[in-house]
Design a protein around this motif. Structure first.
Motif, PDB file in Angstrom:
ATOM      1  N   ASP A 100      46.510  30.010  25.015  1.00  0.00           N
ATOM      2  CA  ASP A 100      45.139  30.204  24.524  1.00  0.00           C
ATOM      3  C   ASP A 100      44.145  30.358  25.677  1.00  0.00           C
ATOM      4  N   ILE A 101      44.647  30.603  26.889  1.00  0.00           N
ATOM      5  CA  ILE A 101      43.771  30.683  28.055  1.00  0.00           C
ATOM      6  C   ILE A 101      42.870  31.900  28.011  1.00  0.00           C
ATOM      7  N   VAL A 102      43.304  32.990  27.347  1.00  0.00           N
ATOM      8  CA  VAL A 102      42.524  34.227  27.305  1.00  0.00           C
ATOM      9  C   VAL A 102      41.180  33.956  26.622  1.00  0.00           C
ATOM     10  N   GLY A 103      40.128  34.385  27.294  1.00  0.00           N
ATOM     11  CA  GLY A 103      38.786  34.201  26.771  1.00  0.00           C
ATOM     12  C   GLY A 103      38.116  32.927  27.230  1.00  0.00           C
ATOM     13  N   LYS A 104      38.885  32.016  27.824  1.00  0.00           N
ATOM     14  CA  LYS A 104      38.300  30.752  28.263  1.00  0.00           C
ATOM     15  C   LYS A 104      37.726  30.883  29.666  1.00  0.00           C
ATOM     16  N   PRO A 105      36.737  30.045  30.011  1.00  0.00           N
ATOM     17  CA  PRO A 105      36.128  30.125  31.345  1.00  0.00           C
ATOM     18  C   PRO A 105      36.916  29.327  32.377  1.00  0.00           C
ATOM     19  N   ILE A 106      36.990  29.836  33.588  1.00  0.00           N
ATOM     20  CA  ILE A 106      37.484  29.095  34.740  1.00  0.00           C
ATOM     21  C   ILE A 106      36.499  29.327  35.879  1.00  0.00           C
ATOM     22  N   THR A 107      36.587  28.505  36.895  1.00  0.00           N
ATOM     23  CA  THR A 107      35.694  28.653  38.041  1.00  0.00           C
ATOM     24  C   THR A 107      36.477  29.243  39.202  1.00  0.00           C
ATOM     25  N   LEU A 108      36.094  30.442  39.604  1.00  0.00           N
ATOM     26  CA  LEU A 108      36.747  31.131  40.706  1.00  0.00           C
ATOM     27  C   LEU A 108      35.708  31.404  41.781  1.00  0.00           C
ATOM     28  N   HIS A 109      35.901  30.776  42.910  1.00  0.00           N
ATOM     29  CA  HIS A 109      34.994  30.924  44.043  1.00  0.00           C
ATOM     30  C   HIS A 109      33.561  30.526  43.684  1.00  0.00           C
ATOM     31  N   GLY A 110      33.464  29.425  42.932  1.00  0.00           N
ATOM     32  CA  GLY A 110      32.160  28.874  42.605  1.00  0.00           C
ATOM     33  C   GLY A 110      31.434  29.579  41.482  1.00  0.00           C
ATOM     34  N   THR A 111      32.050  30.610  40.892  1.00  0.00           N
ATOM     35  CA  THR A 111      31.403  31.395  39.838  1.00  0.00           C
ATOM     36  C   THR A 111      32.237  31.329  38.563  1.00  0.00           C
ATOM     37  N   PRO A 112      31.616  31.079  37.398  1.00  0.00           N
ATOM     38  CA  PRO A 112      32.383  31.087  36.143  1.00  0.00           C
ATOM     39  C   PRO A 112      32.953  32.480  35.869  1.00  0.00           C
ATOM     40  N   ALA A 138      41.912  51.871  44.169  1.00  0.00           N
ATOM     41  CA  ALA A 138      41.791  51.158  45.438  1.00  0.00           C
ATOM     42  C   ALA A 138      41.695  49.667  45.168  1.00  0.00           C
ATOM     43  N   TYR A 139      42.029  48.888  46.166  1.00  0.00           N
ATOM     44  CA  TYR A 139      41.877  47.438  46.031  1.00  0.00           C
ATOM     45  C   TYR A 139      41.600  46.820  47.395  1.00  0.00           C
ATOM     46  N   ARG A 140      41.058  45.618  47.339  1.00  0.00           N
ATOM     47  CA  ARG A 140      40.800  44.830  48.545  1.00  0.00           C
ATOM     48  C   ARG A 140      41.060  43.373  48.208  1.00  0.00           C
ATOM     49  N   ILE A 141      41.733  42.663  49.094  1.00  0.00           N
ATOM     50  CA  ILE A 141      42.167  41.295  48.811  1.00  0.00           C
ATOM     51  C   ILE A 141      41.238  40.292  49.497  1.00  0.00           C
ATOM     52  N   PHE A 142      40.815  39.267  48.751  1.00  0.00           N
ATOM     53  CA  PHE A 142      40.009  38.175  49.278  1.00  0.00           C
ATOM     54  C   PHE A 142      40.675  36.850  48.933  1.00  0.00           C
ATOM     55  N   SER A 143      40.544  35.874  49.821  1.00  0.00           N
ATOM     56  CA  SER A 143      40.939  34.505  49.508  1.00  0.00           C
ATOM     57  C   SER A 143      39.809  33.851  48.731  1.00  0.00           C
ATOM     58  N   GLN A 144      40.148  33.210  47.620  1.00  0.00           N
ATOM     59  CA  GLN A 144      39.133  32.583  46.779  1.00  0.00           C
ATOM     60  C   GLN A 144      39.590  31.197  46.349  1.00  0.00           C
ATOM     61  N   ASN A 145      38.623  30.381  45.990  1.00  0.00           N
ATOM     62  CA  ASN A 145      38.896  29.016  45.581  1.00  0.00           C
ATOM     63  C   ASN A 145      38.935  28.936  44.058  1.00  0.00           C
ATOM     64  N   LEU A 146      40.016  28.407  43.549  1.00  0.00           N
ATOM     65  CA  LEU A 146      40.176  28.246  42.104  1.00  0.00           C
ATOM     66  C   LEU A 146      40.012  26.775  41.755  1.00  0.00           C
ATOM     67  N   SER A 147      39.081  26.495  40.853  1.00  0.00           N
ATOM     68  CA  SER A 147      38.890  25.122  40.371  1.00  0.00           C
ATOM     69  C   SER A 147      38.723  25.168  38.865  1.00  0.00           C
ATOM     70  N   ASP A 148      39.195  24.144  38.212  1.00  0.00           N
ATOM     71  CA  ASP A 148      39.134  24.085  36.754  1.00  0.00           C
ATOM     72  C   ASP A 148      38.882  22.643  36.358  1.00  0.00           C
ATOM     73  N   THR A 149      37.694  22.364  35.870  1.00  0.00           N
ATOM     74  CA  THR A 149      37.315  20.990  35.542  1.00  0.00           C
ATOM     75  C   THR A 149      38.138  20.433  34.385  1.00  0.00           C
TER      76      THR A 149
END
Length: 801
Positions: free
Chosen positions: A164-176, A92-103
């Protein structure tokens, strides 16, 4: 083989010797085949191309079916996953709109759609990330580490294809979040989703049997029949109802092949368009057949001489048919290039009109289709002229020197082809006219609000920063206060859902009514700030709207629409009535404080459903999406940058994209506009081809009767009498074609019922108008050669003969 090569060489020489005929025939075929190529490429991409998944034919979508299909509740999904005996995987899945930010990246925040998926989602689809290992079992537990898999396109444009992005942190919807992988290029399921995250046990709502939130997929085990699948699902449904009395009673399951489900809404539209271009091709073939018949008269002496030299009728037919095939293949190749260009134009003009068509292209399947259509067209337009030309009477041709007039049989064939062209053109014009009238009527529908001078911003508030309703309310109020200070702003408001955006629904308990559990009334759930109704231009019919005092901790105030009030409290006031919402958490009771006019929530063409509004400060239906609505002065420009700056002054991580409400209304009609544009273009093309065919046939007939007209004029016939003589023949042919076409239009347009609005398929005004247009244009095409006949010099005509 040698004779075939000889036929090909002779055919090429013949086409090269008559470049005018070849150019007109190839162009006519290219228009018909090009239109078919373009539409088939869209149909192939949307309907026939297999999904890029492992054995997609085994994947089905499961829905709960009550009075209509619905998504599956968390508890029902759990039951199916644990109890079924026919599926290897259930997800099953459910779709949400989220904010992507990357410092780390010098790019502004971006709003993306994230699919929260259960553990079996990727194994069910048979896909894996091309970078990274994906999700682990432990990441689906409550309070697990936050991880995300990125879409290939998002990885390219937002992260610069960083391997090399795998394993690195990003900020998705205010959460790392830690990047767990990147999906392969071309994978996009669900369509438009740009990232995937685990649907943890708590988000799956395994105890909830009221909220139908989850899109559910299942992969059938090998060798399991559809009958066995349906029997197993109905047994599970019976068990669920037996164990949970009065909770979603009388429901069944519906299992539909995933690809069929994805295209079910567009299949009738695409098949109608495919039928329309087939009609265009038939008209093009009729035109080329008429050209070949005209050319065969010029070649009578040549064919008679070849026959006298020993060529059999079969040999002559083969030679003529080879020329037709060459013509068809050249037209097909030209049409393929034209179709490739049309595909790009359609994709650029209407990128989101047809789900699944983003990959429309000229591929092997399309090339095979073009080849098959070219051969079929060659048979259609080449058979009759070949048989006619090869059956000429040898002695008559040699004695007459090749100068005899067309036979009565040939003239009847020409008339039949013209009648067919007019009939097919009438059907396409009627279909296009019905869509035009439907579109005009649809644009006159009152949406229930004033869309002019409205600017809209869609925000998605992360629960990490705004975990509770008071925090979200505080953010919204602060932004609205700052937006009010902008020049040109008349009023501002906020809402959880806008018109033409699907609204969640709930079952209701209503004061003064008792319903069986299976027949509880349903209403759309909406929420809004106090100024929403005034800003949107929605009329207040009774009572009041929300006030700043309608906040959490106070008595729940609700505003209902006119449909809900009239359906359940006809002839009495709905004010003060008690309503209880049942599907979103514990039952929530509220008091009706106002009634407002109806708003078209789903689309302009659907009936208004009962709707209930809650104060934005008192209730949020499980989604953190918030819309800001800004009413501008009539002469004010949309201050997009100023609106963005005011939002960023409160929360710098919010993606801000300002659109007008008129754009949203226009976008809701994009698919209808897409169909109207294409069908209108095909009808116009059919009309032009028919006019050319009519002009050619009448012109040829006039040329063949020049001697007759000279004799008539020498015997005293007036010019207007010759004009009427030619026009009488043309009018009779057109009348027969129109009669057949109107009958065909009444029959064929019944298939378009789902595309029509406000009129029926046999709408007399539309049919009369389109028949008049076709008749007038056709008469003009007939008048030009008829006038040429009336201006014949009798002495020149007799001397020439």
């Amino acid at each position: 083989m040698e004779t075939l090569l000889q036929d090909l060489r002779y055919g090429f020489r013949g086409l090269r010797k008559d470049p005018g005929f070849t150019a007109v025939a190839v162009l006519t075929l290219a228009l018909g085949i090009g239109a078919n190529t373009a539409i088939f490429s869209v149909v192939n991409a949307a309907l026939f191309r297999p999904l890029p998944l492992r054995q997609p034919g085994q994947i089905v979508r499961l829905q709960e079916y009550h009075q209509r299909p619905a998504n599956v509740t968390g508890a029902t999904f759990r039951d199916v996953r644990e109890r079924n005996r026919v599926f290897s995987h259930v997800a099953a899945y459910r779709i949400f709109s989220q904010n992507l930010s990357d410092t780390r990246q010098a790019v502004p925040p971006e709003q993306i759609d994230t699919a929260f998926v259960t553990q079996d989602f990727l194994p069910l689809l048979g896909v894996a990330p091309f970078l990274g290992s994906g999700f682990g079992q432990e990441q689906f537990r409550e309070n697990a580490e936050h991880v995300v898999i990125l879409d290939y396109g998002l990885w390219q444009h937002h992260f610069g294809s960083d391997r090399d992005i795998v394993g690195k942190p990003i900020t998705l919807h205010g959460t790392p979040h830690r990047v767990a992988g990147v999906m392969p290029m071309g994978f996009s399921f669900p369509e438009s989703v740009q990232s995937w995250a685990p649907l943890t046990d708590d988000l799956a709502l395994p105890q909830n049997r009221r909220a139908h939130l989850f899109t559910t997929l299942a992969r059938e085990k090998a060798g399991i029949s559809r009958e066995a699948v349906n029997a197993d699902l109905q047994a599970i449904a019976a068990q669920v109802q037996q164990e949970n009395h009065d909770v979603d009673p009388e429901f069944t399951f519906r299992a539909e092949r995933l690809q069929d489900n994805l295209v079910s809404s567009v299949r009738p539209t695409l098949l109608i368009l495919l039928g329309a271009v087939a009609f265009v091709l038939l008209i093009a073939c009729a035109n080329v057949a008429n050209l070949l018949l005209s050319r065969s008269v010029v070649r009578q002496k040549e064919i008679a001489l070849r026959s006298a030299l020993g060529a059999t009728r079969f040999r002559l037919v083969r030679q003529l048919f080879t020329e037709s095939v060459l013509l068809g293949l050249i037209g097909g190749a030209t049409g393929c290039l034209l179709g490739l260009w049309l595909v790009r134009v359609i994709g650029a003009a209407y990128p989101g009109a047809i789900p699944g068509s983003t990959g429309s292209a000229i591929n092997l399947h399309v090339l095979l289709f073009v080849f098959a259509v070219s051969l079929l067209a060659s048979i259609l337009f080449g058979s009759i002229p070949a048989m006619q030309s090869s059956g000429l009477h040898l002695q008559a041709q040699l004695v007459d020197g090749g100068r005899n007039t067309a036979s009565v049989h040939r003239q009847r064939l020409r008339s039949f082809l013209v009648i067919s062209e007019v009939a097919l053109a009438m059907i396409l014009l009627a279909a296009a006219g019905l869509l035009i009238r439907s579109f005009i009527l649809l644009q006159r529908v009152d949406p229930g609000f004033d869309s002019s001078n409205l600017a809209v911003v869609r925000l998605s508030l992360p629960d990490s920063r705004y975990p509770e309703l008071p925090e979200r309310t505080r953010f919204v109020n602060l932004v609205l206060e700052r937006l009010r200070t902008l020049p040109g702003v008349q009023s501002v408001a906020a809402a959880g859902t806008l018109p033409f955006d699907p609204a969640p629904t709930t079952d209701l308990e209503l004061q003064g009514h008792a319903f069986e559990p299976a027949n509880e009334p349903e209403a759309e759930i909406l929420n809004a700030s106090p100024e929403y109704f005034r800003t949107m231009g929605i009329r207040l019919l009774a009572g009041r709207t929300f006030t700043p005092q309608d906040i959490a901790g106070r008595a729940t105030a609700v505003v209902i629409n006119q449909t809900l009030a009239q359906r359940f409290w006809p002839g009495e006031s709905a004010l003060g009535k008690r309503v209880v919402m049942k599907d979103w958490g514990p039952p929530l009771a509220g008091e009706v404080v106002g009634v407002v006019s109806d708003v078209k929530q789903d689309s302009l063409e659907t009936d208004t459903q009962p709707a209930i509004y809650y104060s934005l400060a008192q209730f949020s239906p499980g989604t953190l999406t918030t819309y800001l609505i800004v009413r501008l002065a009539p002469d004010a420009l949309t201050p997009s940058a100023a609106i963005r700056d005011q939002v960023w002054s409160v929360d710098r991580d919010q993606p801000v994209r300002v659109v007008s409400m008129e754009q949203i209304v226009s976008g809701s009609l994009e698919r209808r506009r897409f169909v109207l544009m294409l069908l209108g273009a095909f009808a116009t093309l059919a009309l032009l081809l028919s006019v050319v065919g009519i002009y050619g046939v009448i012109g040829y007939s006039v040329g063949q009767r020049t001697h007759e007209f000279g004799i008539r004029m020498a015997l005293g016939a007036q010019r207007h009498q010759l004009l009427l003589l030619v026009m009488r023949q043309s009018v009779w042919t057109l009348a027969v074609g129109l009669t057949v076409g109107v009958g065909g239009a009444i029959a064929v347009t019944r298939l378009m019922g789902s595309l029509l609005f406000g009129i029926g398929p046999a709408d007399p005004l539309t049919l009369s108008l389109m028949a008049t247009v076709l008749m007038m244009v056709a008469l003009i095409a007939s008048y030009i050669p008829a006038r040429r006949a009336a201006e014949v010099d009798p002495m020149a005509a007799l001397r020439d003969q």
